[in-house]
Design a protein around this motif. Structure first.
Motif, mmCIF file in Angstrom:
data_model
loop_
_atom_site.group_PDB
_atom_site.id
_atom_site.type_symbol
_atom_site.label_atom_id
_atom_site.label_comp_id
_atom_site.label_asym_id
_atom_site.label_seq_id
_atom_site.Cartn_x
_atom_site.Cartn_y
_atom_site.Cartn_z
ATOM 1 N N GLU A 1 11.536 -46.674 33.510
ATOM 2 C CA GLU A 1 11.243 -48.105 33.336
ATOM 3 C C GLU A 1 12.278 -48.989 34.019
ATOM 4 O O GLU A 1 12.198 -50.209 33.942
ATOM 5 C CB GLU A 1 11.166 -48.454 31.843
ATOM 6 N N GLY A 2 13.250 -48.372 34.685
ATOM 7 C CA GLY A 2 14.255 -49.160 35.398
ATOM 8 C C GLY A 2 15.669 -48.913 34.928
ATOM 9 O O GLY A 2 16.433 -49.862 34.736
ATOM 10 N N LEU A 3 16.040 -47.643 34.724
ATOM 11 C CA LEU A 3 17.413 -47.253 34.385
ATOM 12 C C LEU A 3 17.884 -47.895 33.083
ATOM 13 O O LEU A 3 19.063 -48.225 32.921
ATOM 14 C CB LEU A 3 18.376 -47.618 35.525
ATOM 15 N N LEU A 4 16.983 -48.052 32.127
ATOM 16 C CA LEU A 4 17.290 -48.843 30.932
ATOM 17 C C LEU A 4 18.393 -48.209 30.096
ATOM 18 O O LEU A 4 19.310 -48.892 29.634
ATOM 19 C CB LEU A 4 16.035 -49.027 30.081
ATOM 20 N N GLY A 5 18.314 -46.903 29.871
ATOM 21 C CA GLY A 5 19.294 -46.261 29.002
ATOM 22 C C GLY A 5 20.689 -46.253 29.573
ATOM 23 O O GLY A 5 21.663 -46.571 28.874
ATOM 24 N N SER A 6 20.822 -45.883 30.840
ATOM 25 C CA SER A 6 22.157 -45.843 31.449
ATOM 26 C C SER A 6 22.733 -47.242 31.592
ATOM 27 O O SER A 6 23.935 -47.452 31.390
ATOM 28 C CB SER A 6 22.114 -45.128 32.798
ATOM 29 N N ASP A 7 21.882 -48.219 31.936
ATOM 30 C CA ASP A 7 22.362 -49.599 32.020
ATOM 31 C C ASP A 7 22.910 -50.066 30.669
ATOM 32 O O ASP A 7 23.971 -50.695 30.587
ATOM 33 C CB ASP A 7 21.227 -50.532 32.450
ATOM 34 N N TYR A 8 22.161 -49.771 29.607
ATOM 35 C CA TYR A 8 22.579 -50.199 28.270
ATOM 36 C C TYR A 8 23.894 -49.538 27.893
ATOM 37 O O TYR A 8 24.804 -50.189 27.361
ATOM 38 C CB TYR A 8 21.493 -49.846 27.252
ATOM 39 N N TYR A 9 24.001 -48.263 28.189
ATOM 40 C CA TYR A 9 25.210 -47.525 27.831
ATOM 41 C C TYR A 9 26.443 -48.136 28.491
ATOM 42 O O TYR A 9 27.453 -48.410 27.829
ATOM 43 C CB TYR A 9 25.055 -46.065 28.260
ATOM 44 N N VAL A 10 26.366 -48.360 29.796
ATOM 45 C CA VAL A 10 27.544 -48.866 30.504
ATOM 46 C C VAL A 10 27.835 -50.311 30.103
ATOM 47 O O VAL A 10 28.994 -50.702 29.945
ATOM 48 C CB VAL A 10 27.354 -48.754 32.027
ATOM 49 N N ALA A 11 26.768 -51.105 29.906
ATOM 50 C CA ALA A 11 26.964 -52.510 29.554
ATOM 51 C C ALA A 11 27.637 -52.680 28.201
ATOM 52 O O ALA A 11 28.324 -53.684 27.969
ATOM 53 C CB ALA A 11 25.617 -53.237 29.565
ATOM 54 N N THR A 12 27.452 -51.718 27.300
ATOM 55 C CA THR A 12 28.026 -51.840 25.956
ATOM 56 C C THR A 12 29.344 -51.081 25.803
ATOM 57 O O THR A 12 29.911 -51.061 24.712
ATOM 58 C CB THR A 12 27.023 -51.334 24.901
ATOM 59 N N LEU A 13 29.826 -50.471 26.886
ATOM 60 C CA LEU A 13 31.108 -49.767 26.822
ATOM 61 C C LEU A 13 32.258 -50.767 26.752
ATOM 62 O O LEU A 13 32.382 -51.635 27.630
ATOM 63 C CB LEU A 13 31.311 -48.908 28.065
ATOM 64 N N PRO A 14 33.144 -50.685 25.761
ATOM 65 C CA PRO A 14 34.367 -51.491 25.810
ATOM 66 C C PRO A 14 35.174 -51.121 27.059
ATOM 67 O O PRO A 14 35.105 -49.996 27.541
ATOM 68 C CB PRO A 14 35.108 -51.082 24.535
ATOM 69 N N ARG A 15 35.917 -52.068 27.530
ATOM 70 C CA ARG A 15 36.678 -51.831 28.762
ATOM 71 C C ARG A 15 37.583 -50.605 28.659
ATOM 72 O O ARG A 15 37.681 -49.807 29.591
ATOM 73 C CB ARG A 15 37.502 -53.058 29.126
ATOM 74 N N ALA A 16 38.231 -50.446 27.514
ATOM 75 C CA ALA A 16 39.146 -49.314 27.363
ATOM 76 C C ALA A 16 38.397 -47.988 27.475
ATOM 77 O O ALA A 16 38.930 -47.003 28.004
ATOM 78 C CB ALA A 16 39.861 -49.396 26.018
ATOM 79 N N GLU A 17 37.155 -47.943 26.991
ATOM 80 C CA GLU A 17 36.365 -46.722 27.091
ATOM 81 C C GLU A 17 35.849 -46.515 28.515
ATOM 82 O O GLU A 17 35.746 -45.382 28.986
ATOM 83 C CB GLU A 17 35.203 -46.775 26.105
ATOM 84 N N ASN A 18 35.513 -47.607 29.173
ATOM 85 C CA ASN A 18 35.110 -47.526 30.579
ATOM 86 C C ASN A 18 36.200 -46.857 31.413
ATOM 87 O O ASN A 18 35.930 -45.984 32.236
ATOM 88 C CB ASN A 18 34.811 -48.941 31.089
ATOM 89 N N GLU A 19 37.432 -47.250 31.171
ATOM 90 C CA GLU A 19 38.546 -46.768 31.979
ATOM 91 C C GLU A 19 38.824 -45.278 31.780
ATOM 92 O O GLU A 19 39.456 -44.647 32.627
ATOM 93 C CB GLU A 19 39.797 -47.576 31.662
#
Length: 510
Positions: free
Chosen positions: A327-345
């Protein structure tokens, strides 16, 4: 297998916001201990040697049985989000990881996903029925799901501003050139101007349809078709001479929001500050069971996760199974968008594995360079290249253009890459010489179709790529020496990934 009889016997797992995943499978599992009774440090060769075509194929047959759970609603096997087939897929993944004990920390991430279905459509322009006319993904239906009638109203400047729409658009069908802004913006502007439907015609020569999506729904979106430039040109010439062109548009579709789930499994050992992450998508399109797309990636990850339990690690490994990719990368987009910066790093790289066993395969490596992407992407690309070369196998580079779940990671500063075996692209003469197969045919002739079943998988290619997945995991789980450290505040070069990418999943968004 039928949904009603199976659900009556199953237990349930309750997701974070109450979404229930039925548990269907209680499969037997080979012992997970290392042959020596210990868990040595991860070794790439040893992990690759544990990959078995028989085990992968057995998983594929099980996944196809799960897809049959969608038959009652869709009249054919499917694992599209919201279907019983997808719930069964989630159940299978979840339980397979649960069986691996405390080697993994397992979690669900529930999220709202927009799902769209197109049931019927028709576009008639003058006396013609254009062959390339196709509804945009996530388009609303025409009014009352009935045909609407009007003249084509030519829109200026590609329809990216409300001022591009002349008064005669109201009550008629907006005729809009592709380019400069998302298709959803064009459709929304058309709706605000009073159009009863919209047609976006291509600005690139050709007669083939192009797959587009309107993206996030808007109450102002109108029923929207795409049309090739070759078929649009005669109507443009008439409109340029102020000759009227009448049209009939009809779309019967639905756009709805449902809850679905990402499944995340991370090793409990290894440095949690240096996470090696990889993913595949758990869903199929509505039109088929999706055993290659992306059952192969889903099952490769499951098998690598299973065999990985025989080893100890220096760096943590995080597996992800995304929902809503189609449907347009919905799950992965949501996951990365909701990652706190410290977890992203903490995520050192993300590796995407989508379609590992196309029947008319090529060994494809995403051409992810550090010039256009977060630093580390090119080192990951070179790891794949080095492995293929070390095995004496040919490979080819393909565009890193937003067509799979790496997109959100790249846009959020996380290095990424991956491999594939091809979708609807056509195998060239050179590629036939490199990989065998059939020149002039799609890499996957059953891409997004009902025939994407167990017989649609090239097991030999699937095993090769699953071994490469195992190699990528083992390499970085053992050591990240030489792999660039994260540069979270990096400013990307002009003309880089974000500026040039037109895809968001399988569909173009502008």
């Amino acid at each position: 297998m039928r949904v009603s009889s199976t659900l009556a016997q199953c237990a349930t797992i309750v997701g974070a916001v109450g979404l229930q995943i039925p548990l269907f499978w209680k499969p037997s599992q080979a012992p997970l201990d290392h042959p020596n009774g210990t868990k040595p440090l991860i070794n790439s060769t040893e992990l690759q040697d544990l990959i078995s075509g028989d085990r992968l194929y057995a998983r594929a047959k099980k996944l196809f049985e799960i897809a049959k759970l969608g038959e009652d609603e869709y009249n054919h096997p499917t694992r599209v989000i919201g279907s019983a087939g997808h719930l069964g897929t989630l159940s299978y993944i979840y339980e397979q990881i649960l069986q691996l004990g405390d080697y993994y920390q397992l979690s669900n991430q529930s999220f709202p996903a927009v799902s769209g279905n197109i049931f019927q459509y028709r576009l008639v322009i003058g006396n013609d029925v254009p062959k390339s006319a196709y509804p945009m993904s996530l388009t609303p239906p025409t009014r009352d799901k009935e045909p609407v009638y009007g003249n084509l109203a030519l829109v200026k400047n590609q329809g990216c501003q409300s001022t591009d729409f002349p008064p005669e658009v109201a009550g008629n069908i907006a005729f809009i050139e592709r380019g400069l802004c998302p298709f959803g913006t064009k459709s929304e502007n058309a709706g605000r101007a009073g159009a009863i439907a919209a047609i976006v015609y291509d600005n690139q020569n050709g007669s083939s349809p192009f797959g587009g999506t309107l993206g996030t729904p808007s109450p102002y979106h109108v029923a929207t078709f795409s049309l090739s430039k070759d078929e649009a040109t005669p109507y443009l010439k008439k409109l340029a001479k102020n000759k009227p062109v009448d049209a009939i548009a009809f779309i019967d579709s639905e756009v709805k929001t449902i809850l679905t789930i990402n499944i995340i499994a991370q090793t409990t050992s290894g440095s949690a500050s240096n996470i090696v992450m990889l993913g595949a998508h758990s869903d199929s399109v509505a039109s088929g069971p999706g055993i290659n797309d992306d059952g192969t990636g889903t099952l490769s990850l499951l098998e690598v996760a299973t065999q990985l339990t025989k080893f100890s690690l220096h760096n943590a490994v995080r597996f992800a199974w995304w929902a809503g990719e189609e449907e347009g990368l919905l799950g992965s987009d949501y996951y990365v968008a909701t990652l706190p910066r410290a977890e992203n790093e903490k995520i050192r790289m993300f590796m995407d594995y989508d379609m590992m066993g196309s029947p008319n395969f090529a060994y494809q490596v995403y051409n992810a360079t550090n010039a256009r992407n977060p630093v580390g992407s090119q080192e990951l690309r070179d790891l794949y290249v080095g492995w293929y070369e070390g095995q004496g196998l040919n490979y080819t580079f393909i565009p890193f253009d937003g067509r799979s779940d790496y997109d959100g990671f790249i846009r959020n500063g996380i290095p990424g890459g991956g491999i594939a075996t091809g979708a609807e692209g056509v195998k060239s003469k050179v590629e036939k010489e490199m990989f065998g197969g059939r020149e002039g045919e799609w890499y996957d002739p059953c891409y997004h179709q009902l025939c994407d079943d167990v017989g649609n998988v090239n097991v030999s290619a699937w095993v090769v790529n699953t071994k490469l997945i195992a190699h990528s995991v083992a390499t970085y789980a053992e050591s990240l020496e030489g792999f660039p450290k994260r540069r979270v505040d990096e400013v990307r070069m002009e003309g880089g990934y974000e500026e040039e990418t037109k895809f968001h999943g399988a569909k173009m968004f502008w």
